[in-house]
Scaffold this active site. Structure first.
Site, PDB file in Angstrom:
ATOM      1  N   ASP A  86       2.167  -1.778 -14.767  1.00 22.79           N
ATOM      2  CA  ASP A  86       2.572  -2.937 -13.955  1.00 22.79           C
ATOM      3  C   ASP A  86       1.953  -2.911 -12.551  1.00 22.79           C
ATOM      4  O   ASP A  86       1.498  -1.871 -12.094  1.00 22.79           O
ATOM      5  CB  ASP A  86       4.099  -2.947 -13.776  1.00 22.79           C
ATOM      6  CG  ASP A  86       4.820  -3.356 -15.057  1.00 22.79           C
ATOM      7  OD1 ASP A  86       4.173  -3.417 -16.117  1.00 22.79           O
ATOM      8  OD2 ASP A  86       6.037  -3.606 -14.969  1.00 22.79           O
TER       9      ASP A  86
ATOM     10  N   HIS B 176       4.708 -10.851  -7.060  1.00 22.66           N
ATOM     11  CA  HIS B 176       5.815  -9.916  -7.207  1.00 22.66           C
ATOM     12  C   HIS B 176       7.106 -10.356  -6.518  1.00 22.66           C
ATOM     13  O   HIS B 176       7.902  -9.532  -6.087  1.00 22.66           O
ATOM     14  CB  HIS B 176       5.433  -8.501  -6.749  1.00 22.66           C
ATOM     15  CG  HIS B 176       6.071  -7.433  -7.598  1.00 22.66           C
ATOM     16  ND1 HIS B 176       7.369  -7.021  -7.402  1.00 22.66           N
ATOM     17  CD2 HIS B 176       5.610  -6.729  -8.648  1.00 22.66           C
ATOM     18  CE1 HIS B 176       7.664  -6.090  -8.296  1.00 22.66           C
ATOM     19  NE2 HIS B 176       6.614  -5.892  -9.075  1.00 22.66           N
TER      20      HIS B 176
ATOM     21  N   HIS C 160       2.569   2.432 -13.605  1.00 23.89           N
ATOM     22  CA  HIS C 160       1.999   1.501 -12.623  1.00 23.89           C
ATOM     23  C   HIS C 160       0.569   1.931 -12.304  1.00 23.89           C
ATOM     24  O   HIS C 160       0.370   3.073 -11.877  1.00 23.89           O
ATOM     25  CB  HIS C 160       2.842   1.502 -11.346  1.00 23.89           C
ATOM     26  CG  HIS C 160       4.237   0.992 -11.572  1.00 23.89           C
ATOM     27  ND1 HIS C 160       5.237   1.778 -12.075  1.00 23.89           N
ATOM     28  CD2 HIS C 160       4.770  -0.238 -11.389  1.00 23.89           C
ATOM     29  CE1 HIS C 160       6.341   1.048 -12.190  1.00 23.89           C
ATOM     30  NE2 HIS C 160       6.094  -0.180 -11.779  1.00 23.89           N
TER      31      HIS C 160
HETATM   32 ZN    ZN Z   1       6.453  -4.702 -10.783  1.00 24.64          ZN
END
Ligand code: ZN
Length: 436
Positions: free
Chosen positions: A254, A308, A395
């Site tokens: 992500d 985001h 991430h």
């Molecule tokens: Zn995120």
């Protein structure tokens, strides 16, 4: 004699190296965007900003620090998870002639204490060669200033009359306050911003006025208008052969892409595995090349909003906009349309479900790589008690994640796992229910 020539040659070599080092020092690097996300029991923060390798970075850092400080000292005292206060900082920026940088930040604060979110705009136009910050009036000749003022005024009067008090128009826009207006210059337009404190009390968003550069050419600084579009290639996604009778696991990343994504897709390729990347729309243009490579290697892209923001807290209009603008830019820049959506901060509401056709997917294993700084502990999280059809969350915005990945893949392979993208996982699940 020969020795003397050698000395002269050596001298030229040294001068050459020094000048390369010097010009290198002035080089503006444009391929680095930082996204920081943070959450605890009281606050949620999503902050994106570029790293320019110029003195502008200090201004950027001061701006971000002061916004975080303001936010933390005024908000973040709710004890309910659904009422957490949110800070979001997004930006747009362009570099011209490897010399001028146009940058604009939009800060958004949402809190249970506020009736409406707070919006703020801050812009910079930086001349890296002269190390000078320029205002709109520095960039425009007098005649251009007058016409720009007219265009803005007309636009406000004709298209935004609901949002302004006409009697106040002169205090909102005048020739003399042109100098202090936040602005951003892209290839097509001069964009001017007004925040809600300029406007009537029931308008809460940022008001953006676009004036075409065909109308105001900006004679003083000839800005490049070439579009550096990459050649769209026909994408052949490589598909691995997966045995549905054996265990599968899906790696997902992500908040990227970032400067670490290239390394991560390289590692995936080395081990001949694919993963799914939930990307942010605001980074697609900068990382277009690495994303195209990622798709070509057979990886899948998913939608993780535009910048985001905490999706479950947005108005329906803004929520749809966050999702759709990311779909639009991936279509435009990558000729690719994500099928999956992973809402930010893992929070899904019915309103999100009802306003998108994308399939919503969260995860089953959280490596906590955003919090844990130790590579081996991330590896442990990603490889202990992993079950068939698990979806692992990581991430691709940390170096430690790429270091952990190098160890994670061989361990999971050793445990008998095959690596699948989320579409492949879906197919496998379907196949298995059919087989029974
Ligand atoms: Zn995120």
């Amino acid at each position: 004699m020969k020795k003397k020539y050698l000395y002269i040659l050596g001298l030229f070599l040294i001068i050459g190296i020094i000048s390369i080092l010097l010009t290198h020092h002035h080089k503006i690097l444009k391929d680095k965007i930082i996204t920081d996300t943070y959450q605890d029991n009281h606050i949620i923060m999503g902050i994106s900003y570029p790293k320019t390798n110029t003195k502008l970075d200090k201004e950027i850092s001061n701006y971000i620090t002061s916004q975080i400080h303001y936010f933390k000292s005024n908000y973040g005292d709710s004890d309910y998870l659904v009422d957490r206060d949110e800070l979001n900082i997004d930006y747009q920026y362009k570099i011209y002639h490897n010399r001028y940088i146009s940058l604009v930040f939009t800060t958004y604060i949402n809190s249970y204490k506020l009736n409406q979110p707070i919006y703020e705009v801050q812009s910079y136009f930086y001349d890296a060669k002269k190390d000078k910050f320029l205002s709109l009036t520095d960039l425009l000749e007098e005649q251009e200033q007058i016409s720009l003022y007219q265009y803005i005024k007309n636009d406000l009067e004709n298209n935004y009359y609901n949002y302004i008090i006409v009697e106040n128009l002169d205090s909102i826009i005048s020739l003399s306050n042109l100098k202090s207006l936040p602005f951003y210059i892209d290839n097509k337009n001069i964009n001017i911003y007004f925040t809600p404190d300029h406007l009537v009390s029931d308008y809460y968003d940022i008001l953006e006025i676009k004036i075409s550069r065909e109308k105001i050419p900006i004679k003083k600084i000839k800005l490049e208008s070439k579009s550096n579009e990459l050649e769209m290639k026909e994408i052949n996604t490589a598909s691995n052969i997966i045995d549905p009778s054996k265990k599968v696991v899906a790696l997902t990343f992500d908040d990227g892409p970032s400067c670490y994504t290239k390394e991560i897709i390289k590692i995936l390729k080395e081990y001949d595995v694919n993963a799914t990347f939930f990307i942010l729309g605001n980074k697609v243009e900068t990382y277009q090349e690495v994303l195209l490579e990622s798709i070509q290697n057979g990886n899948e892209l998913g939608n993780h909003s535009y910048n985001h923001k905490w999706l479950s807290r947005l108005s329906t209009k803004n929520l749809i906009n966050q999702i759709e603008s990311t779909q639009k830019i991936t279509k435009e820049k990558l000729n690719y349309e994500p099928e999956f959506l992973r809402p930010t901060y893992g929070s899904v509401t019915n309103r999100i479900r009802n306003n998108t056709n994308l399939k919503i997917v969260l995860w089953t294993v959280d490596t906590k790589d955003w919090k844990i700084k130790n590579v081996d502990r991330i590896v442990e999280k990603a490889t202990t008690n992993i079950e068939d059809e698990d979806i692992i969350l990581m991430h691709d915005i940390f170096e430690r994640t790429s270091l952990a990945l190098k160890k994670i893949i061989p361990i999971l392979k050793e445990q008998g796992f095959q690596f699948v993208t989320l579409s492949e996982l879906e197919e496998i699940k379907l196949l298995r229910t059919r087989i029974g």
